[in-house]
Design an enzyme around this catalytic site. Structure first.
Site, mmCIF file in Angstrom:
data_model
loop_
_atom_site.group_PDB
_atom_site.id
_atom_site.type_symbol
_atom_site.label_atom_id
_atom_site.label_comp_id
_atom_site.label_asym_id
_atom_site.label_seq_id
_atom_site.Cartn_x
_atom_site.Cartn_y
_atom_site.Cartn_z
ATOM 1 N N CYS A 2 0.852 -1.178 0.000
ATOM 2 C CA CYS A 2 0.000 0.000 0.000
ATOM 3 C C CYS A 2 0.893 1.234 0.000
ATOM 4 O O CYS A 2 2.068 1.165 0.328
ATOM 5 C CB CYS A 2 -0.878 0.002 1.239
ATOM 6 N N ARG A 27 1.559 1.709 -5.923
ATOM 7 C CA ARG A 27 1.767 0.677 -4.903
ATOM 8 C C ARG A 27 0.501 -0.133 -4.638
ATOM 9 O O ARG A 27 0.559 -1.202 -4.032
ATOM 10 C CB ARG A 27 2.242 1.318 -3.598
ATOM 11 N N TRP A 76 -3.701 -1.975 -1.515
ATOM 12 C CA TRP A 76 -3.708 -3.227 -2.293
ATOM 13 C C TRP A 76 -4.235 -4.272 -1.316
ATOM 14 O O TRP A 76 -3.555 -4.616 -0.335
ATOM 15 C CB TRP A 76 -2.295 -3.554 -2.774
ATOM 16 N N ASN A 102 0.506 -0.639 6.086
ATOM 17 C CA ASN A 102 0.971 -1.420 4.931
ATOM 18 C C ASN A 102 1.589 -2.695 5.484
ATOM 19 O O ASN A 102 2.346 -2.634 6.460
ATOM 20 C CB ASN A 102 2.028 -0.622 4.154
ATOM 21 N N GLY A 103 1.279 -3.838 4.883
ATOM 22 C CA GLY A 103 1.870 -5.095 5.346
ATOM 23 C C GLY A 103 0.801 -6.057 5.806
ATOM 24 O O GLY A 103 -0.383 -5.910 5.471
ATOM 25 N N GLU A 485 10.968 -12.748 -20.223
ATOM 26 C CA GLU A 485 10.567 -11.356 -19.945
ATOM 27 C C GLU A 485 9.487 -10.902 -20.934
ATOM 28 O O GLU A 485 8.518 -10.245 -20.543
ATOM 29 C CB GLU A 485 11.813 -10.451 -20.002
ATOM 30 N N LYS A 489 5.814 -9.699 -19.604
ATOM 31 C CA LYS A 489 5.288 -8.358 -19.878
ATOM 32 C C LYS A 489 3.931 -8.451 -20.564
ATOM 33 O O LYS A 489 3.002 -7.741 -20.229
ATOM 34 C CB LYS A 489 6.293 -7.623 -20.759
ATOM 35 N N GLU A 492 1.145 -9.742 -18.063
ATOM 36 C CA GLU A 492 0.733 -8.869 -16.961
ATOM 37 C C GLU A 492 -0.027 -7.632 -17.412
ATOM 38 O O GLU A 492 -0.868 -7.131 -16.674
ATOM 39 C CB GLU A 492 1.895 -8.525 -16.016
ATOM 40 N N HIS A 508 10.844 -31.064 -26.321
ATOM 41 C CA HIS A 508 10.610 -31.884 -25.130
ATOM 42 C C HIS A 508 9.194 -31.685 -24.589
ATOM 43 O O HIS A 508 8.908 -32.071 -23.457
ATOM 44 C CB HIS A 508 11.660 -31.566 -24.061
ATOM 45 N N LYS A 611 2.882 -2.408 -7.755
ATOM 46 C CA LYS A 611 4.272 -2.217 -8.148
ATOM 47 C C LYS A 611 5.230 -2.850 -7.155
ATOM 48 O O LYS A 611 6.207 -3.473 -7.530
ATOM 49 C CB LYS A 611 4.534 -0.713 -8.261
HETATM 50 O O1 M6R Z 1 10.791 -4.185 -7.115
HETATM 51 P P1 M6R Z 1 11.306 -5.501 -7.606
HETATM 52 O O2 M6R Z 1 12.287 -5.351 -8.735
HETATM 53 O O3 M6R Z 1 11.882 -6.346 -6.500
HETATM 54 O O4 M6R Z 1 10.058 -6.273 -8.183
HETATM 55 C C1 M6R Z 1 10.165 -7.601 -8.604
HETATM 56 C C2 M6R Z 1 8.919 -8.043 -9.345
HETATM 57 O O5 M6R Z 1 7.809 -7.958 -8.516
HETATM 58 C C3 M6R Z 1 8.675 -7.185 -10.599
HETATM 59 O O6 M6R Z 1 9.765 -7.204 -11.472
HETATM 60 C C4 M6R Z 1 7.424 -7.681 -11.340
HETATM 61 O O7 M6R Z 1 7.655 -8.952 -11.868
HETATM 62 C C5 M6R Z 1 7.024 -6.690 -12.435
HETATM 63 N N1 M6R Z 1 5.623 -6.430 -12.359
HETATM 64 C C6 M6R Z 1 7.344 -7.184 -13.805
HETATM 65 O O8 M6R Z 1 7.023 -6.257 -14.792
#
Ligand code: M6R
Length: 616
Positions: A2, A27, A76, A102-103, A485, A489, A492, A508, A611
């Site tokens: 959050c 966040r 969140w 937060n947490g 990656e 991307k 998500e 395989h 994030k």
């Molecule tokens: O802040 P961080 O780099 O530790 O975050 C790691 C992952 O949560 C972050 O890279 C996540 O996979 C992204 N949403 C990918 O785009």
């Protein structure tokens, strides 16, 4: 995950809280709320499910009295759905006290049962309200907000940042942190608290980082930091390097669009001051030569995109340091019994520096006696503070949930680290470092070339593919993590099924997925770098083509061998084999963003995500 903001000072706090929350909304964006102590000394609170704009509209339609002490939150959801009632702040002590969190409070059920037995009532399903009600009970007993707050944090287990205020104490906001972020912003006659510096960077760039298990009390006149027992502690001041404009969209339609356009700068800024006449030196690592000479193994830990950066980095670390390197998801690493000790270097990678899975793995590694080094993009964050050494990526604030410019900056930092350690250990020659450093310095202009020449075409192509239901990505060697990656991307931010595979793994099992029309991105290695690897990937392309796949090749300029077999070719400039990932990923970022845009989706705040993942 959050966002939290607090303010005390001479100014009306509502607009300060709302603009701080706007910068922290990445966040979490399930609901938002603020509380202020108004001019009459009454506590006022408003909270709404949905994005921050819902709260803003509500406040505009039904204004609430303003005041100079306030706290704000963007959520969140963990415990309880995203409803008005579960939104923060939570009130207690006859609505005279407000608290945000937060947490996760792990022992909330036990404390709630105790409070219910004493006759207290609850209005939400959250773990947070338990802390609010407990604070109300403690405050009633003592009349001392700080003492009551200390008593509360002593009872809580789990991870938390808490901020609270009470209408009996206008001009005072108290906060605490355990395994969750909180920083102080120092103003003139006013002070701020935030989950990160973005919360207050438009008002001040002077900041203090609060350590683990510390409590802070801010008033307009000053800041007091203690441990959980109330003993004063020293806190480290730092100057925020970002300016407020860096955390704005700057004319782009989304943060992600801006951040992809900043990929060249992210690499250039991460290199800045670390290469001089072909010699790599990382000032933050001065004095640590013995540490790097004494290691016999490197383990890279991270999550998501940062873990893929680690997978790319493994190739360079092994090649240039001749040390064995493993890359592991932080949440998996921590829950097994890895063989680590004083000669292991555990390198964590995190854009936010707050990812709980990574933080816990770093702590675990330290406790097991390993040396820890953090590659991080955010000053004052927890993971670097918990590590023996830090290499900052200088990508600037990354706001969009999808990590893009941080990814290329992380690979760049890993390469610098590999060259630094490799040279120290005599595993790579000075002339090789000079040549590799030159290659690295050429990367920003090559990324710029892709952005300037191919962006529009890739976006158009992505829009044409907007109805696609599934996309596969294949790569070999450093192209494999780029395939992962590309798939992450896409899934998500477009919600399309996407998978990345090592091209050699195809036969395989995954080749069974290929049916006529199935789009497959293939990251093609340079034929100049390895004719063998290139030939193998071209064979893989032929295998999927034979089964009807639509092939989209990401290939180096001038690679004519892919042309007969590819339906579409996305070109990248010539680069050495280890530098290709920094280029090949760029078309994939543009593609995912273009497709999400074509589907009318919010690329910055995709569903269910946040994030900064500060829960395990
Ligand atoms: O802040 P961080 O780099 O530790 O975050 C790691 C992952 O949560 C972050 O890279 C996540 O996979 C992204 N949403 C990918 O785009």
């Amino acid at each position: 995950m959050c966002g939290i903001v607090g303010y005390v000072g001479p100014r009306d706090s509502q607009s300060i809280l709302l603009s701080g929350l706007a910068r922290l909304e990445y966040r979490g964006y399930d609901s938002a709320g603020i509380a202020v102590i108004d001019g009459e000394g009454d506590l006022e609170m408003r909270k709404r499910a949905g994005k921050l704009s819902v709260l803003r509209d509500d406040l505009a339609a039904h204004p609430m009295p303003d005041g100079t002490t306030g706290i704000g939150h963007t959520r969140w959801a963990t415990h309880g759905g995203p409803t008005d009632g579960n939104a923060h702040p939570h009130l207690a002590d006859d609505d005279r006290l407000a608290l945000i969190h937060n947490g996760i409070i792990e022992n909330f059920a036990e404390i709630k049962a105790e409070l219910l037995a004493e006759g207290f009532t609850f209005r939400s399903e959250t773990d947070t309200e338990v802390a609010a009600v407990l604070l109300g009970r403690e405050y009633r007993a003592t009349g001392d907000l700080l003492a009551a707050f200390r008593a509360v944090v002593a009872r809580l287990e789990g991870a938390f940042t808490l901020l609270a205020m009470h209408q009996d104490h206008p001009g005072l906001v108290v906060g605490a942190r355990r395994n969750s972020p909180l920083v102080i912003g120092l103003g003139e006659g006013e002070n701020f608290l935030g989950s990160d510096v973005a919360a207050f960077v438009e008002h001040t760039r002077k900041a203090l980082a609060i350590g683990q298990d510390q409590i802070v009390a801010i008033t307009p006149a000053g800041v007091q930091v203690t441990d959980f027992d109330g003993a004063p502690v020293e806190v480290e001041p730092f100057e925020v390097m970002w300016d407020a404009a860096a955390a704005d969209k700057g004319g782009w339609p989304s943060f992600m669009a801006k951040e992809v356009s900043e990929e060249p700068e992210a690499v250039a800024n991460t290199l800045r001051g670390r290469i001089h006449d072909g010699v790599v030196s990382i000032p933050e690592l001065d004095g640590l030569d013995d540490l790097f000479r004494g290691i016999d193994r490197i383990i890279v830990i991270a999550c998501g995109t940062a873990a893929y950066a680690g997978m790319v980095g493994k190739y360079a670390l092994e090649q240039w340091t001749r040390l064995p390197v493993d890359v592991e998801l932080a949440h998996e690493f921590r829950y097994r019994d890895p063989v680590i000790g004083p000669s292991t270097l555990v390198v964590s990678i995190s854009q936010s520096g707050e990812t709980m899975d990574t933080l816990m793995a770093v702590k675990f590694a330290r406790e097991a006696g390993a040396k820890t080094l953090s590659i991080c993009n955010t000053q004052g964050a927890t993971i670097p503070r918990e590590s023996d050494a830090i290499v900052y990526t200088h990508a600037g604030p990354e706001v969009a949930v999808a990590s893009t410019k941080a990814f290329v900056a992380q690979i760049t930092a890993l390469y610098l680290l590999a060259l630094h350690v490799g040279r120290l250990r005599g595993a790579v020659s000075a002339s090789a470092v000079e040549e590799l450093a030159r290659e690295l310095e050429a990367v920003p202009s090559k990324i710029t070339w892709i952005l300037e020449n191919d962006r529009a075409r890739i976006e158009e192509f992505a829009a044409w593919m907007a109805d696609t239901r599934s996309v596969l990505f294949l790569g070999r060697h450093v192209g494999y993590p780029i395939a992962l990656e590309g798939a992450l991307k896409l899934k998500e931010i477009t919600y399309i099924h996407a998978e990345g595979f090592a091209a050699g793994e195809l036969k395989h099992g995954p080749i069974a997925l290929i049916e006529p029309g199935q789009p497959v991105f293939v990251i093609v290695p340079s034929p100049r770098a390895s004719a063998l690897l290139h030939a193998k990937v071209v064979s893989n392309i032929q295998e999927i083509r034979a089964r009807g796949a639509r092939v989209i090749a990401v290939a180096e300029e001038g690679d004519a061998a892919v042309l007969p077999f590819a339906d579409e070719v996305l070109r990248i400039p010539l680069a050495g084999p280890l530098f290709e990932p920094l280029l090949a990923v760029v078309p994939l970022h543009i593609f995912a963003m273009g497709l999400a845009g074509a589907k009318g989706l919010d690329v910055d705040q995709p569903r269910n995500l946040a994030k900064s993942v500060t829960v395990e």
